[in-house]
Design an enzyme around this catalytic site. Structure first.
Site, mmCIF file in Angstrom:
data_model
loop_
_atom_site.group_PDB
_atom_site.id
_atom_site.type_symbol
_atom_site.label_atom_id
_atom_site.label_comp_id
_atom_site.label_asym_id
_atom_site.label_seq_id
_atom_site.Cartn_x
_atom_site.Cartn_y
_atom_site.Cartn_z
ATOM 1 N N ASP A 187 30.952 19.051 -24.661
ATOM 2 C CA ASP A 187 30.379 20.347 -25.019
ATOM 3 C C ASP A 187 30.190 20.347 -26.538
ATOM 4 O O ASP A 187 30.741 19.496 -27.233
ATOM 5 C CB ASP A 187 31.343 21.474 -24.641
ATOM 6 N N TYR A 200 30.476 13.486 -21.511
ATOM 7 C CA TYR A 200 29.905 14.809 -21.261
ATOM 8 C C TYR A 200 30.564 15.826 -22.200
ATOM 9 O O TYR A 200 31.343 16.672 -21.783
ATOM 10 C CB TYR A 200 30.215 15.140 -19.802
ATOM 11 N N ARG A 210 20.901 11.028 -16.949
ATOM 12 C CA ARG A 210 20.010 12.031 -16.372
ATOM 13 C C ARG A 210 19.313 12.738 -17.523
ATOM 14 O O ARG A 210 19.884 12.910 -18.613
ATOM 15 C CB ARG A 210 20.800 13.078 -15.580
ATOM 16 N N GLU A 238 14.311 24.629 -14.578
ATOM 17 C CA GLU A 238 14.924 23.368 -14.993
ATOM 18 C C GLU A 238 14.940 22.367 -13.838
ATOM 19 O O GLU A 238 15.408 22.671 -12.747
ATOM 20 C CB GLU A 238 16.356 23.655 -15.464
ATOM 21 N N ARG A 284 17.938 25.423 -11.962
ATOM 22 C CA ARG A 284 18.212 26.757 -12.496
ATOM 23 C C ARG A 284 16.941 27.353 -13.101
ATOM 24 O O ARG A 284 15.999 26.624 -13.419
ATOM 25 C CB ARG A 284 19.267 26.800 -13.598
ATOM 26 N N ARG A 297 38.022 31.813 -9.949
ATOM 27 C CA ARG A 297 38.771 33.033 -10.287
ATOM 28 C C ARG A 297 39.169 33.812 -9.043
ATOM 29 O O ARG A 297 38.347 34.021 -8.160
ATOM 30 C CB ARG A 297 37.903 33.950 -11.163
ATOM 31 N N ARG A 327 34.979 21.268 -14.605
ATOM 32 C CA ARG A 327 34.291 22.007 -15.671
ATOM 33 C C ARG A 327 34.129 23.478 -15.280
ATOM 34 O O ARG A 327 33.969 24.331 -16.131
ATOM 35 C CB ARG A 327 32.889 21.420 -15.917
#
Ligand code: UDP
Length: 384
Positions: free
Chosen positions: A358, A356, A255, A309, A286, A181, A177
């Site tokens: 998006d 999962y 979760r 979070e 986070r 770079r 996911r």
């Protein structure tokens, strides 16, 4: 309301349910009943305005809309426009901020080097584990691509905090996911269309559900009114699939997330919408600062809102993430086979497909269910 009168019943008003309801209402010109357990529409995309600061925030965690799928975009942008927000994430490790997901700036900063893009491959091949030929899980996938040091700093403990299981039991796909770079590009997503709904996610859902053919029942548990629905009604169910079948093959594990809200007397706390905390000693994963999601809004400079979070095991009240371990996938498979045998019932969405997704993938799924499932059956049977 006479709930027995509806030929189409949608369970859950998240993205899957709201899009399917909108399609049925507008394309079939049929009445649809949307049943929602919570006191609000929108599922986990729900957004609201914080009364103390006036800042728009996402109650169930920051959601960034992004897609390169033209069909999804052509559909959804009739219900909302997006602002110009471009997602960037940072990661805080040993009191230093790094760019994340890993890019050249992260590597150079972490190893205190000054590599150039064309030198990255050679460097990575020295640090990555080349003995792993076919990575079988999250950890192997990570180490085979970025090596042990970066994995342990940025991924290992974050993943343990997030999933509370050994990363060797998670599928390699979860690691994929996140991009990697070799240049200084900081954008999280490269999709053609991205941003945050200008008036918030809740306004998007209000628009989707505004058709006069749609009736929404909030604070209502589908299972407690199921017996009163029309016997041959077409049911589109977007709740947890194991609950639909009364857990007869066992419970799937999920979760959930919990958010601790704090208002601070300053304009800007962290300078970014999301900062990740991958260290083991820090209990949260986070910190979100939602003011950064709407750079176009003229928010107060006196205060800001942050949300820490925490990831927890779900006790069945608010499932967020399916845990795609082998054991769970075996249980899910049995439910899926059972679901395929049902007539007039479509089970899907993140909770129904135990996947999962998006947001754009959920919209794609909803359009597909309508076009290839509901529409086809309706044409064949003159009713779902
Ligand atoms: N992840 C990580 N470190 C991070 C961010 C993510 O190890 O700083 C891992 C973690 O296992 C997480 C997965 O990558 O579950 C996917 O992250 P993503 O940000 O896509 O999760 P989401 O935004 O959907 O919660």
């Amino acid at each position: 309301m006479d709930i027995n009168a509806f030929s189409y019943v949608v369970v859950g008003s998240g993205l899957l349910g709201s899009v399917v309801a909108e399609r049925i209402a507008s394309q079939l010109d049929s009445k649809v009943l949307v049943i929602e357990k919570r006191e609000h529409i929108g599922g986990n995309c729900y957004s609201e305005t914080d009364p103390d600061t006036g800042i728009e925030f996402h109650r169930y965690g920051t959601h960034i809309f992004h897609t390169s799928n033209e069909k999804v975009w052509n559909y959804i942008h009739r219900f909302t426009s997006l602002n110009t927000y471009r997602h960037q994430v940072l990661s805080s490790y040993k009191n230093k901020i790094y760019q994340f997901p890993i890019n050249l700036e992260t590597i150079n900063s972490f190893y205190n080097m000054n590599l150039r893009p064309f030198e990255v491959d050679e460097f990575m091949s020295a640090i990555r584990d080349r003995t792993i030929k076919e990575p079988a899980n999250f950890e192997e996938q990570a180490i085979s691509l970025i090596g042990k040091d970066l994995y342990e700093a940025f991924f290992k403990y974050y993943t343990i905090k997030q999933w509370q299981i050994d990363p060797r039991k998670l599928p390699a796909a979860i690691f994929n996911r996140l991009p990697f770079r070799k240049n200084y590009v900081e954008n999280y997503f490269f999709d053609q269309w991205q941003g945050i709904p200008e008036n918030g996610y809740t306004a998007l859902f209000q628009n989707l559900l505004s058709n006069k053919n749609i009736a929404v029942l909030l604070n209502t548990d589908f299972f407690s009114i199921r017996d009163r629905l029309k016997k041959d009604a077409c049911i589109i169910y977007s709740g947890p699939i194991d609950r639909f079948f009364d857990y007869k093959f066992g419970k799937l594990s999920w979760r959930t997330l919990q958010f601790e809200k704090e208002i601070l007397n300053m304009e800007d706390y962290q300078g970014n919408a999301v900062i990740n905390y991958p260290e083991q000693e820090i209990p949260y994963t986070r910190i979100h600062e939602p003011r950064h999601l709407h750079p176009e809004k003229n928010y107060t400079k006196e205060k800001t809102l942050i949300l820490r979070e925490y990831s927890l095991a779900d006790n069945g009240t608010a499932p967020f993430y399916p845990i795609a371990s082998r054991e769970n996938m075996e249980i899910f498979q049995r439910y899926r086979e059972e679901a395929a045998r049902l007539e007039n019932v479509f089970i899907s969405g993140r909770l129904g497909d135990y996947k999962y997704y998006d947001m754009h993938q959920t919209i794609e799924r909803a359009l597909e269910i309508f076009e290839t499932g509901i529409l086809t059956q309706t044409r064949l049977n003159n009713g779902c």
